[in-house]
Scaffold this motif. Structure first.
Motif, PDB file in Angstrom:
ATOM      1  N   GLN A 146       0.166  -1.611   0.121  1.00 23.24           N
ATOM      2  CA  GLN A 146       0.114   0.138  -0.112  1.00 23.24           C
ATOM      3  C   GLN A 146       1.052   1.383  -0.461  1.00 23.24           C
ATOM      4  O   GLN A 146       1.898   1.799   1.007  1.00 23.24           O
ATOM      5  CB  GLN A 146      -0.540   0.201   0.943  1.00 23.24           C
ATOM      6  N   VAL A 147       0.679   2.359  -1.362  1.00 21.93           N
ATOM      7  CA  VAL A 147       1.539   3.403  -0.877  1.00 21.93           C
ATOM      8  C   VAL A 147       0.518   4.112  -0.910  1.00 21.93           C
ATOM      9  O   VAL A 147      -0.672   4.809  -1.535  1.00 21.93           O
ATOM     10  CB  VAL A 147       1.424   3.343  -2.656  1.00 21.93           C
TER      11      VAL A 147
ATOM     12  N   CYS B 136      -6.457   3.055  -5.829  1.00 15.28           N
ATOM     13  CA  CYS B 136      -8.353   3.316  -5.418  1.00 15.28           C
ATOM     14  C   CYS B 136      -9.108   5.064  -6.205  1.00 15.28           C
ATOM     15  O   CYS B 136      -8.496   6.089  -6.093  1.00 15.28           O
ATOM     16  CB  CYS B 136      -7.819   4.086  -3.403  1.00 15.28           C
ATOM     17  N   VAL B 137     -10.153   4.517  -6.530  1.00 15.75           N
ATOM     18  CA  VAL B 137     -10.866   5.581  -7.465  1.00 15.75           C
ATOM     19  C   VAL B 137     -11.057   6.947  -6.513  1.00 15.75           C
ATOM     20  O   VAL B 137     -11.661   7.508  -7.178  1.00 15.75           O
ATOM     21  CB  VAL B 137     -11.969   4.904  -8.105  1.00 15.75           C
TER      22      VAL B 137
ATOM     23  N   ILE C 129      -0.592  -3.634  -6.098  1.00 17.74           N
ATOM     24  CA  ILE C 129       0.068  -2.387  -5.315  1.00 17.74           C
ATOM     25  C   ILE C 129      -0.710  -1.973  -5.609  1.00 17.74           C
ATOM     26  O   ILE C 129      -1.265  -1.458  -5.795  1.00 17.74           O
ATOM     27  CB  ILE C 129       1.582  -1.977  -6.118  1.00 17.74           C
ATOM     28  N   PHE C 130      -1.417  -0.813  -3.899  1.00 19.80           N
ATOM     29  CA  PHE C 130      -2.900  -0.092  -3.692  1.00 19.80           C
ATOM     30  C   PHE C 130      -1.831   1.344  -3.905  1.00 19.80           C
ATOM     31  O   PHE C 130      -1.395   0.979  -2.335  1.00 19.80           O
ATOM     32  CB  PHE C 130      -3.902  -1.030  -3.195  1.00 19.80           C
ATOM     33  N   PHE C 131      -2.191   1.832  -4.916  1.00 17.41           N
ATOM     34  CA  PHE C 131      -2.214   3.293  -4.062  1.00 17.41           C
ATOM     35  C   PHE C 131      -3.805   4.156  -3.803  1.00 17.41           C
ATOM     36  O   PHE C 131      -4.215   4.353  -3.958  1.00 17.41           O
ATOM     37  CB  PHE C 131      -2.060   4.122  -5.465  1.00 17.41           C
TER      38      PHE C 131
ATOM     39  N   VAL D 244      -1.654   7.774  -4.346  1.00 19.01           N
ATOM     40  CA  VAL D 244      -2.448   7.905  -6.068  1.00 19.01           C
ATOM     41  C   VAL D 244      -1.571   8.215  -7.110  1.00 19.01           C
ATOM     42  O   VAL D 244      -1.837   8.924  -8.481  1.00 19.01           O
ATOM     43  CB  VAL D 244      -3.437   7.878  -6.076  1.00 19.01           C
ATOM     44  N   LEU D 245      -1.152  10.037  -6.586  1.00 22.12           N
ATOM     45  CA  LEU D 245      -0.211  10.741  -7.019  1.00 22.12           C
ATOM     46  C   LEU D 245       1.043  10.305  -7.473  1.00 22.12           C
ATOM     47  O   LEU D 245       1.229  11.094  -8.537  1.00 22.12           O
ATOM     48  CB  LEU D 245       0.245  11.942  -6.561  1.00 22.12           C
TER      49      LEU D 245
END
Length: 129
Positions: free
Chosen positions: A7-8, A79-80, A38-40, A45-46
């Motif tokens: 998780q980033v 993550c939307v 890998i979940f941003f 998300v950037l």
């Protein structure tokens, strides 16, 4: 060998957290471990903003994530909700909302927190940066 979810939570530039996440993921995969995704999340998300333009002498973290995906097939999930709040849009989200432009493209995909939770259930470890 272990199965990880990464998780980033931090933006690509400004601190070393995202780069550390990338280095951890790369090292884990090179060592034979697997990474489900890998979940941003949050400012993470950037990392997926196609308009990031590091100087020619700087490390291009977004391109590094793409190369990691291309080499190992690891899913790169935004993550939307976090992405849309921060102005990161996929092509389909842009079309749905009537925007003519988007700044996230394959291999990054949009997903929800449910994907993270389901991934955590099947992983050995969640590692957050």
């Amino acid at each position: 060998m272990s199965k990880f979810i990464i998780q980033v939570n931090s933006a690509a530039y400004g601190n070393a957290a995202s780069y550390s996440a990338y280095r951890f993921a790369k090292s884990a995969l090179e060592s034979g471990h697997s990474i489900d995704k890998i979940f941003f999340y949050q400012d993470g998300v950037l990392n997926t903003n196609y308009l990031n333009s590091p100087a020619s002498d700087e490390f291009d973290l977004m391109q590094a994530w793409i190369e990691l995906h291309n080499q190992y097939g690891t899913a790169l999930v935004n993550c939307v909700s976090a992405a849309l709040r921060r102005g990161v849009m996929s092509e389909s989200d842009a079309k749905e909302s009537g925007h003519g432009h988007w700044n996230m493209q394959a291999p990054f995909i949009m997903g929800g927190l449910g994907e993270l939770v389901i991934g955590i259930e099947s992983a050995d470890r969640l590692v957050c940066f």
